[in-house]
Design a protein around this motif. Structure first.
Motif, mmCIF file in Angstrom:
data_model
loop_
_atom_site.group_PDB
_atom_site.id
_atom_site.type_symbol
_atom_site.label_atom_id
_atom_site.label_comp_id
_atom_site.label_asym_id
_atom_site.label_seq_id
_atom_site.Cartn_x
_atom_site.Cartn_y
_atom_site.Cartn_z
ATOM 1 N N ASP A 1 0.851 -1.195 0.000
ATOM 2 C CA ASP A 1 0.000 0.000 0.000
ATOM 3 C C ASP A 1 0.884 1.241 0.000
ATOM 4 O OD1 ASP A 1 -1.649 2.206 0.821
ATOM 5 O OD2 ASP A 1 -3.120 0.785 1.603
ATOM 6 N N LEU A 2 0.981 1.916 -1.142
ATOM 7 C CA LEU A 2 1.857 3.077 -1.275
ATOM 8 C C LEU A 2 1.469 4.193 -0.310
ATOM 9 C CD1 LEU A 2 4.084 4.719 -2.634
ATOM 10 C CD2 LEU A 2 2.429 5.357 -4.420
ATOM 11 N N GLU A 3 0.179 4.459 -0.207
ATOM 12 C CA GLU A 3 -0.268 5.550 0.664
ATOM 13 C C GLU A 3 0.154 5.310 2.108
ATOM 14 O OE1 GLU A 3 -4.494 7.638 1.977
ATOM 15 O OE2 GLU A 3 -4.311 6.714 -0.016
ATOM 16 N N LYS A 4 -0.007 4.071 2.578
ATOM 17 C CA LYS A 4 0.397 3.752 3.949
ATOM 18 C C LYS A 4 1.914 3.796 4.096
ATOM 19 C CE LYS A 4 -3.625 0.913 5.176
ATOM 20 N NZ LYS A 4 -4.099 -0.456 5.538
ATOM 21 N N ALA A 5 2.623 3.367 3.059
ATOM 22 C CA ALA A 5 4.085 3.411 3.103
ATOM 23 C C ALA A 5 4.576 4.854 3.228
ATOM 24 C CB ALA A 5 4.676 2.763 1.856
ATOM 25 N N GLN A 6 3.987 5.734 2.457
ATOM 26 C CA GLN A 6 4.392 7.139 2.498
ATOM 27 C C GLN A 6 4.026 7.779 3.832
ATOM 28 O OE1 GLN A 6 2.429 8.474 -1.112
ATOM 29 N NE2 GLN A 6 4.323 8.268 -2.306
ATOM 30 N N ALA A 7 2.879 7.395 4.380
ATOM 31 C CA ALA A 7 2.480 7.937 5.683
ATOM 32 C C ALA A 7 3.440 7.464 6.779
ATOM 33 C CB ALA A 7 1.048 7.515 6.005
ATOM 34 N N ALA A 8 3.809 6.189 6.741
ATOM 35 C CA ALA A 8 4.745 5.659 7.727
ATOM 36 C C ALA A 8 6.107 6.334 7.600
ATOM 37 C CB ALA A 8 4.888 4.151 7.573
ATOM 38 N N ALA A 9 6.551 6.566 6.366
ATOM 39 C CA ALA A 9 7.834 7.240 6.152
ATOM 40 C C ALA A 9 7.784 8.666 6.676
ATOM 41 C CB ALA A 9 8.191 7.224 4.668
ATOM 42 N N ALA A 10 6.660 9.345 6.462
ATOM 43 C CA ALA A 10 6.526 10.731 6.929
ATOM 44 C C ALA A 10 6.642 10.820 8.444
ATOM 45 C CB ALA A 10 5.195 11.310 6.450
ATOM 46 N N GLU A 11 6.200 9.797 9.147
ATOM 47 C CA GLU A 11 6.306 9.787 10.602
ATOM 48 C C GLU A 11 7.752 9.746 11.067
ATOM 49 O OE1 GLU A 11 3.925 6.831 12.565
ATOM 50 O OE2 GLU A 11 2.265 7.074 11.156
ATOM 51 N N LEU A 12 8.632 9.228 10.226
ATOM 52 C CA LEU A 12 10.039 9.106 10.601
ATOM 53 C C LEU A 12 10.809 10.391 10.366
ATOM 54 C CD1 LEU A 12 10.826 5.558 9.160
ATOM 55 C CD2 LEU A 12 10.005 6.190 11.436
ATOM 56 N N GLY A 13 10.240 11.336 9.623
ATOM 57 C CA GLY A 13 10.909 12.579 9.302
ATOM 58 C C GLY A 13 10.733 12.904 7.833
ATOM 59 N N GLY A 14 11.489 13.872 7.345
ATOM 60 C CA GLY A 14 11.401 14.255 5.947
ATOM 61 C C GLY A 14 12.089 13.254 5.050
ATOM 62 N N THR A 15 12.169 13.590 3.777
ATOM 63 C CA THR A 15 12.728 12.671 2.794
ATOM 64 C C THR A 15 14.242 12.503 2.932
ATOM 65 O OG1 THR A 15 12.815 14.505 1.205
ATOM 66 C CG2 THR A 15 10.904 13.037 1.101
ATOM 67 N N ASP A 16 14.874 13.313 3.778
ATOM 68 C CA ASP A 16 16.282 13.070 4.086
ATOM 69 C C ASP A 16 16.439 11.878 5.027
ATOM 70 O OD1 ASP A 16 17.149 15.156 2.532
ATOM 71 O OD2 ASP A 16 17.373 16.568 4.188
ATOM 72 N N VAL A 17 15.330 11.458 5.634
ATOM 73 C CA VAL A 17 15.361 10.334 6.581
ATOM 74 C C VAL A 17 14.729 9.089 5.968
ATOM 75 C CG1 VAL A 17 14.587 9.499 8.842
ATOM 76 C CG2 VAL A 17 15.289 11.884 8.554
ATOM 77 N N ALA A 18 13.552 9.238 5.373
ATOM 78 C CA ALA A 18 12.823 8.066 4.890
ATOM 79 C C ALA A 18 11.920 8.430 3.726
ATOM 80 C CB ALA A 18 11.993 7.468 6.021
ATOM 81 N N ILE A 19 11.701 7.450 2.854
ATOM 82 C CA ILE A 19 10.715 7.586 1.786
ATOM 83 C C ILE A 19 9.847 6.332 1.782
ATOM 84 C CG2 ILE A 19 12.197 9.030 0.346
ATOM 85 C CD1 ILE A 19 12.579 6.494 -1.457
ATOM 86 N N GLY A 20 8.641 6.457 1.263
ATOM 87 C CA GLY A 20 7.756 5.315 1.115
ATOM 88 C C GLY A 20 7.638 4.916 -0.338
ATOM 89 N N VAL A 21 7.720 3.615 -0.615
ATOM 90 C CA VAL A 21 7.579 3.135 -1.993
ATOM 91 C C VAL A 21 6.611 1.967 -2.022
ATOM 92 C CG1 VAL A 21 9.934 3.828 -2.562
ATOM 93 C CG2 VAL A 21 9.492 1.472 -1.858
ATOM 94 N N ALA A 22 5.967 1.797 -3.175
ATOM 95 C CA ALA A 22 5.091 0.648 -3.367
ATOM 96 C C ALA A 22 5.941 -0.553 -3.749
ATOM 97 C CB ALA A 22 4.070 0.937 -4.461
#
Length: 678
Positions: free
Chosen positions: A452-473
């Motif tokens: 689930d891309l949307e959930k992956a991106q939401a989980a990544a956002a909780e970790l910080g900005g894109t310098d920390v994490a990204i979400g991918v399908a």
């Protein structure tokens, strides 16, 4: 409470720093002079508020200011020992500080304290540096600005530069600022609004003059075959090259990468003058401190094959390291700090784009931003004149400055996983999310991969900005989807170091109720999925030549025969043996492969919430809400296992303490004797 003068300074700094045309990230500094009440005497006292060392104007806060007494600051002029010993003055700034806390004063403090103006801005705008690095910058300054802006020949930042600018301002009362040769601009004003307006006027006037009077093709014509590849093709090529390039850039120490394929970069790399200009290196100290004195640029057209480009990059890397060593040897003295590594921080691939590197993602990204600034500077200088950066000798004086070395030594010790890039499947919830969270907390860059891309991106956002994490399908059962997710990882962070095969599902059924479809689904997701992820990741790991870790989240069921879960337990046994097989095969490449066998992880588990919990509860004759405690009660330790316990095991297995461990399975089950490994 923040003094009103300081508050006004912060607001001005934030406005100036928010616009990249004014200055780059963490570049430049601003100041204000004013009065406050001396807490000892109760009398008014003159103070200087100035952005401290290492801060960023766009995000400046009160704690980022250094606050100094102006009387003591000005008294330093009387004890200044001369330019040969000017570095000693930085330590003297500490004896001018007022109050508690605040930032450490930067090397530019003298510029702000000694100039007779209430408000001073020192900035690094591309347009201003273009004038500052032009061969005839002094003449251009007079032509563009008249007597409102004065030329200051290159001088390394420090106390003497502050004295020089103070003298120039005193001799030119009509001036609102100056162009610092090879460096940037400084402007001033009686009020904060005046200083800001004057800074913007200098920046905008320079930009307008370049736009109106510059040549149409400052970088020359386009080199045949060096034009940008179509977007999809260049991204595929970038992903194919990324592991090799990162491995080369990490020869001395591991680096995180950032990929840029902006028009500014691609147009520059296609131009006739690109090789010659790149060889000249950058000029502004803020630029080359983050990009090294010059980049590595590939001299093959975009039409070359990946294999040809890799072979040539390897040759050029050897040449680059020898050249950098020669640069160090030519300018180092017995008192110089040791060489900090000879690998490039900027690698330019015509038709494809730019890879920039740093100890973490933010540093890598900012290095790339600075090189884009450098390209803009070269474009402006070449459109009006000839780009003429400061000499290598002067660059070395700053790059290996004792003060710069001291600044580096003050940086906090890196976390255990800093510089590592982790790819975690099924990471939008449960065990995978806990693992991603722990790895990010330990300094890793994390790719949250989930169906689930949307959930992956939401989980990544909780970790910080894109310098920390990204979400991918990532549908791990689909080879193309897995490869696409790995490619996204390579483009986002430059490489991959740590893979966690966690994605899974469970169908709790006895043998006679388990369908062929159930069996295939279970094995496709976990056995086949782990295989596909490991295979795609291993290719990059091997090409990087940096070692790495592959972790399988298996299960107690891989060795324990329980009822009503034939498909699940069989595929977990498959995963468990993949660990042993890959440990043997990948060991020669420095890649460690280990497994973790959890049991009874109910809380936060997507598998248990999706029906597995209800089935297992029915199997054992307990209420579903009591399942976690049921599992705990049957263990030796009588303690429930939660996702964070599994994350702890991943942290230990992939950290420095178990660097000689591979092919191991660690139980995380609170002790299930029947599942003891034999």
């Amino acid at each position: 409470m923040t003094n009103s003068t300081a508050a006004e300074l912060i607001a001005r700094s934030n406005r100036l720093g928010a616009d990249p045309k004014n200055t780059n990230y963490a570049g430049g500094n601003t100041s204000a002079k004013g009065t406050d009440t001396d807490p000892v005497t109760g009398e008014p006292i003159e103070l200087l508020w100035v952005k401290g060392s290492g801060g960023d104007l766009g995000t400046l806060k009160p704690e980022g200011l250094a606050v100094l007494r102006l009387d003591r600051m000005r008294a330093l002029v009387d004890v200044y020992p001369g330019v040969e010993r000017e570095d000693e003055m930085v330590a003297a700034f500490d004896y001018c500080l007022h109050g508690k806390g605040g930032a450490a004063p930067s090397i530019d403090t003298a510029m702000h304290g000694l100039v007779d103006a209430a408000h001073v801005d020192h900035l690094h705008p591309d347009s201003g540096i273009a004038i500052a690095t032009s061969a005839d910058g002094e003449e251009l300054t007079a032509k563009i600005f008249g007597d409102k802006v004065v030329w200051v020949p290159w001088r390394r930042p420090g106390f003497q530069l502050g004295l020089d600018i103070a003298e120039i301002k005193a001799a030119n009362p009509q001036a609102i600022g100056c162009i610092l040769g090879g460096h940037g601009i400084t402007a001033w004003g009686d009020t904060s609004a005046d200083a800001e307006a004057n800074s913007l006027w200098v920046i905008e006037t320079a930009a307008a003059y370049i736009a109106a009077n510059g040549t149409a093709d400052p970088f020359g014509g386009v080199r045949a075959g060096f034009e940008a590849l179509p977007e999809a093709e260049r991204h595929a090529r970038a992903a194919a090259l990324a592991p090799t390039v990162r491995g080369l850039a990490s020869t001395d120490k591991p680096m995180v990468g950032h990929y840029t394929d902006s028009d500014a970069v691609l147009d520059f790399l296609a131009a006739d003058k690109a090789p010659a200009l790149a060889a000249l290196g950058t000029s502004c100290p803020d630029h080359f401190l983050r990009t090294k004195v010059k980049p590595l640029i590939l001299d093959l057209p975009a039409s070359a094959t990946v294999e040809e480009q890799i072979a040539r990059l390897q040759e050029l890397h050897v040449e680059y390291r020898a050249d950098y060593q020669a640069y160090y040897d030519a300018h180092a003295t017995s008192e110089s700090p040791a060489i900090r590594g000879a690998d490039p921080l900027i690698v330019l691939i015509p038709g494809v784009g730019m890879f920039s590197y740093g100890a973490n993602k933010q540093t890598a990204r900012v290095a790339g931003e600075f090189y884009v600034n450098a390209i803009n500077v070269m474009r402006g200088a070449e459109s009006l004149s000839t780009y003429t950066p400061i000499s290598d000798a002067e660059k070395f004086r700053i790059e290996y400055w004792a003060l710069e070395e001291a600044k580096l030594q003050r940086m906090p010790k890196p976390k255990t996983h800093q510089g590592r890039i982790a790819f975690v499947t099924g990471a939008a919830s449960g065990i995978g999310k806990a693992i991603a969270t722990r790895l990010a907390a330990e300094g890793a860059c994390v790719v949250v991969a989930d169906l689930d891309l949307e959930k992956a991106q939401a989980a990544a956002a909780e970790l910080g900005g894109t310098d920390v994490a990204i979400g991918v399908a990532a549908n791990v059962a689909d080879a193309a989807g897995v490869q696409a997710a790995i490619d996204q990882t390579l483009l986002a962070f430059g490489g991959i170091d740590l893979v966690v095969n966690n994605a899974g599902l469970s169908l709790s059924k006895p043998l006679l109720e388990t369908t062929e479809k159930d069996w295939d689904l279970q094995h496709d997701v976990m056995a086949k999925g782990s295989f596909l992820v490991s295979k795609a990741a291993a290719k990059a790991l091997i090409e990087q030549k940096l070692g790495g870790d592959v972790i399988y989240i298996s299960s107690k069921n891989s060795v324990f025969a329980g009822p009503n879960n034939i498909a699940y337990s069989a595929t977990k046994a498959d995963q468990a043996h993949q660990v042993r097989l890959l440990a043997v095969e990948l060991g020669e490449h420095g890649v460690r492969v280990n497994g973790i066998n959890p049991d009874g992880v109910v809380r936060g588990s997507g598998i248990f919430a999706a029906g597995w919990g209800a089935n297992r509860a029915a199997t054992y004759g307990v209420e579903e809400k009591d399942l976690g405690q049921f599992y705990a009660n049957r263990t030796i330790l009588k303690r429930e296992v939660v996702p964070e316990n599994v994350a702890d095991a991943v942290y230990v297995l992939t950290g420095p303490e178990l660097s000689r461990t591979t092919g191991l399975h660690i139980p995380v089950d609170s002790g299930v004797a029947a599942a003891f490994l034999r």
